[in-house]
Scaffold this active site. Structure first.
Site, PDB file in Angstrom:
ATOM      1  CD  GLU A   1      10.970 -24.841 -56.962  1.00 60.43           C
ATOM      2  OE1 GLU A   1      10.549 -25.904 -56.506  1.00 60.43           O
ATOM      3  OE2 GLU A   1      11.888 -24.777 -57.803  1.00 60.43           O
TER       4      GLU A   1
ATOM      5  CG  LEU B   1      21.356 -25.004 -78.710  1.00 57.10           C
ATOM      6  CD1 LEU B   1      20.326 -24.304 -79.586  1.00 57.10           C
ATOM      7  CD2 LEU B   1      22.760 -24.731 -79.233  1.00 57.10           C
TER       8      LEU B   1
ATOM      9  CB  CYS C   1      11.806 -29.039 -70.862  1.00 60.53           C
ATOM     10  SG  CYS C   1      11.926 -27.440 -71.684  1.00 60.53           S
TER      11      CYS C   1
ATOM     12  CB  CYS D   1      11.635 -29.291 -66.857  1.00 55.51           C
ATOM     13  SG  CYS D   1      10.988 -28.007 -65.790  1.00 55.51           S
TER      14      CYS D   1
ATOM     15  CB  CYS E   1       6.542 -24.172 -67.708  1.00 55.60           C
ATOM     16  SG  CYS E   1       7.452 -23.596 -69.161  1.00 55.60           S
TER      17      CYS E   1
ATOM     18  CB  CYS F   1      17.542 -18.227 -60.280  1.00 53.78           C
ATOM     19  SG  CYS F   1      16.686 -19.244 -61.447  1.00 53.78           S
TER      20      CYS F   1
ATOM     21  CB  CYS G   1      13.542 -25.504 -62.390  1.00 51.84           C
ATOM     22  SG  CYS G   1      11.978 -24.961 -62.926  1.00 51.84           S
TER      23      CYS G   1
END
Ligand code: SF4
Length: 356
Positions: free
Chosen positions: A87, A226, A124, A127, A120, A113, A344
């Site tokens: 994406e 962060l 996370c 996500c 990935c 972006c 995302c």
């Protein structure tokens, strides 16, 4: 499968073809004229066009799906040549402005972006991309192609410069070599001519790689995701934090060569009941003491199946006011593209479901 010519820096292309000055012309055809057929490069001799065609492809991706938000944000799902998808998002930061006679005062301003990996490894917990695991790194040409395709699809004139944030799918510093090459290709004056000062690498905090990127002295900015101020919560949100904890990230940021006129952006994803309270704001002020920092507060954007919730506007504003009162620059990120699958991984997930 032939390599994509977008994967070549101009220096590499100079070394690969004779005479080497043709590399500049090829760059101009691709990045200024948006030509995607070697045969259309009319100032190249026929023999060279044939050789290029035998050796290279040009575009390594095509548009598979796209969603346009009412605020002008456009989200793209690209299909790569091996069928994998990534994406990218085009954000319209400022509309074009005209005077009373219809004369153009300012062009529209855009930020793109881009993704750096298929999937990935970071994992996370908030996500959607992480849920599909990691498939592969993108080559530099596949990173470059996303911006080129977005410019073409939106008729954005070649000379209009954009900002790039490496904040799409994937952890850019986990694909550092290809990232650095893409940064170099983007900034080539005969290419898209996007200065490295307009490029921001957003990382989940691989501290050792922040040092490696800094040592390359490319002139890019960094943004740090962060999201939390203590390691327990951060490890829950970003499991990789166990190997790259908050202290190591802050130390790496302090060593990073930062343009003295700029600030390091710290992204802070506000999640209701998790990290949106006064005590978190206090700890954040302490943590960033001594760094020329800007904090960008981001509303958590819930997606189907997520267990986290979006914070209230009041808690966002209170958090922001506390940071500003204690000397930090702090913004609340516009929730651009709220009416489309803006987070995302959402458009990929939706398209995959439709195709099943
Ligand atoms: S938020 Fe970014 S770093 Fe974290 S898993 Fe998703 S794509 Fe990877």
């Amino acid at each position: 499968m032939k390599p994509t010519i977008l994967d070549c820096t101009k220096a590499e292309l100079c070394a690969a073809i004779t005479p080497s000055f043709r590399a500049k012309q090829i760059f101009q055809w691709i990045y200024s004229q948006y030509v995607d057929d070697f045969d259309a490069m009319k100032n190249l001799p026929q023999t060279m066009r044939t050789t290029l065609q035998e050796r290279y492809d040009i575009m390594p991706l095509h548009i598979l799906n796209k969603e346009v938000s009412s605020d002008g944000t456009i989200k793209y799902l690209f299909a790569l040549r091996d069928g994998k998808t990534v994406e990218s998002v085009l954000l319209r930061m400022k509309e074009a402005q005209y005077d009373s006679n219809g004369e153009l005062l300012h062009h529209a301003k855009y930020t793109v972006c881009v993704s750096t990996q298929v999937g990935c490894k970071v994992g996370c917990s908030f996500c959607l991309t992480a849920k599909g695991g990691f498939t592969r790194d993108l080559c530099a040409g596949e990173i470059v192609a996303q911006v080129l395709a977005l410019k073409k699809d939106n008729n954005i004139a070649a000379e209009r410069r954009l900002n790039i944030v490496y904040m799409g799918m994937g952890e850019p510093l986990d694909n550092l070599e290809n990232l650095a090459k893409a940064i170099t290709i983007f900034s080539d004056e005969d290419g898209l001519a996007i200065s490295t000062k307009r490029q921001t690498v957003s990382t989940s905090g691989l501290s050792s790689r922040i040092d490696q990127l800094g040592a390359m002295n490319l002139g890019v900015h960094i943004a740090i995701s962060l999201h939390a101020v203590d390691d327990t919560l951060r490890s829950e949100l970003i499991p990789m934090n166990k190997a790259h904890n908050i202290a190591s990230i802050i130390e790496a940021v302090k060593r990073f060569p930062i343009d003295t006129r700029k600030r390091v952006m710290f992204e802070y994803l506000m999640i209701k009941g998790k990290n949106d309270d006064r005590s978190s704001a206090k700890k954040l002020v302490k943590l960033l003491h001594g760094i020329k920092a800007k904090v960008n507060l981001i509303y958590f954007n819930p997606y189907e199946g997520s267990t986290y919730e979006r914070p209230s506007k009041a808690s966002m504003v209170a958090f922001q006011e506390y940071l500003i009162a204690h000397g930090l620059l702090c913004t609340i990120r516009d929730s651009k593209g709220m009416d489309i699958s803006a987070a995302c991984g959402q458009l990929k997930e939706k398209t995959d479901q439709e195709m099943r």
